[in-house]
Scaffold this motif. Structure first.
Motif, short mmCIF file in Angstrom:
data_model
loop_
_atom_site.label_atom_id
_atom_site.label_comp_id
_atom_site.label_asym_id
_atom_site.label_seq_id
_atom_site.Cartn_x
_atom_site.Cartn_y
_atom_site.Cartn_z
N ALA A 294 0.84 -1.20 0.00
CA ALA A 294 0.00 0.00 0.00
C ALA A 294 0.87 1.25 0.00
O ALA A 294 0.57 2.24 -0.68
CB ALA A 294 -0.93 -0.01 1.20
N GLY A 295 1.98 1.21 0.74
CA GLY A 295 2.89 2.34 0.77
C GLY A 295 3.58 2.55 -0.57
O GLY A 295 3.77 3.68 -1.03
N VAL A 296 3.97 1.43 -1.21
CA VAL A 296 4.61 1.52 -2.53
C VAL A 296 3.64 2.15 -3.53
O VAL A 296 4.03 3.03 -4.33
CB VAL A 296 5.05 0.12 -3.01
N VAL A 297 2.39 1.73 -3.50
CA VAL A 297 1.38 2.28 -4.41
C VAL A 297 1.21 3.78 -4.16
O VAL A 297 1.16 4.59 -5.10
CB VAL A 297 0.05 1.54 -4.25
N ARG A 298 1.13 4.15 -2.90
CA ARG A 298 0.93 5.56 -2.55
C ARG A 298 2.06 6.44 -3.10
O ARG A 298 1.82 7.53 -3.62
CB ARG A 298 0.83 5.70 -1.03
N VAL A 299 3.29 5.95 -3.00
CA VAL A 299 4.44 6.74 -3.43
C VAL A 299 4.59 6.75 -4.95
O VAL A 299 4.85 7.80 -5.56
CB VAL A 299 5.73 6.21 -2.77
#
Length: 236
Positions: free
Chosen positions: A28-33
């Motif tokens: 989820a963090g990778v997608v957000r960034v």
């Protein structure tokens, strides 16, 4: 193809260091960034393909020897959206020719098992019925589309499916043939049967698996992804 030919890789070599790095991070963090750095067309393509991927069907390949066949089956799984290729390595390690796999290793999860028993346990945990491939199987390819969850069992190129694994398969499927030949290459068999099995079947990966693949796709599609993630506080 010989197992020591140039370009033949084991399963550890097939999966790039980049994929191993991103798999350790919170998807989820990778997608957000990374999502803002990928154009709309690429994002739509990733979401469309991932949305069609299938978790209710797996392939179980017992003791493959030829790296060409290993890669071809891997590529076939990718072509039909099959997410997991289970491999029994009771005789020797799984090898695949990179030139034949053609990038399929980026998307399909290769799940190794040292023993038949280990593979059977995994199938039971995933609630997958084992369907053997056999010339006299009672099922036709189109019948597979009506089975909710199953693993298509492929045997060794020379010896076929072992007696232990055959005994664990309550049913078998055949490839109808009209010619004089009695068998097909294992990857051709897989392609014909998976075409029947996936016909009309919607994508059904769980949300966590879809997110993981989407994060992977964004990462592979973004220039300087490591730098962007590091700037956001990720350790890559």
């Amino acid at each position: 193809m010989r197992r020591r030919s140039l370009g033949v890789l084991n399963k550890e070599e097939l999966v790039s260091e980049r994929i191993l790095r991103v798999e350790k991070l919170d998807p989820a963090g990778v997608v957000r960034v990374l999502e803002p750095f990928v154009n709309d067309r690429r994002r739509a393509r990733l979401l469309d393909v991932i949305g069609q991927r299938i978790g209710s069907i797996a392939v179980l390949f017992e003791s493959p020897h030829d790296p060409h066949n290993g890669a071809a089956v891997l590529r076939t799984c990718e072509a039909f959206g099959i997410q997991r290729l289970h491999v029994i390595e009771s005789r020797e390690a799984f090898l695949a020719a990179a030139s034949v796999a053609r990038g399929a290793e980026k998307w399909v999860d290769i799940v190794p098992h040292r023993t038949v028993e280990g593979a059977l346990d995994a199938a039971k945990t995933a609630d997958l019925e084992l369907i053997a491939t056999h010339p006299q199987g009672e099922l036709a390819p189109e019948d597979l589309a009506r089975i909710p969850r199953f693993a298509l069992v492929l045997g060794n190129e020379r010896d076929g499916i072992s007696a232990r694994l055959t005994a664990a398969c309550p049913r078998a499927v055949r490839v109808p043939m009209r010619g004089f030949v009695e068998s097909l290459n294992v990857s051709v068999t897989a392609a014909i049967l998976l075409a029947g099995a996936t016909h009309g079947r919607p994508g059904d990966l769980d949300e966590a698996a879809r997110l993981r693949l989407y994060a992977r796709g964004l990462y592979l599609s973004t220039s300087h992804a490591d730098d962007l993630l590091a700037q956001a506080g990720f350790s890559v």
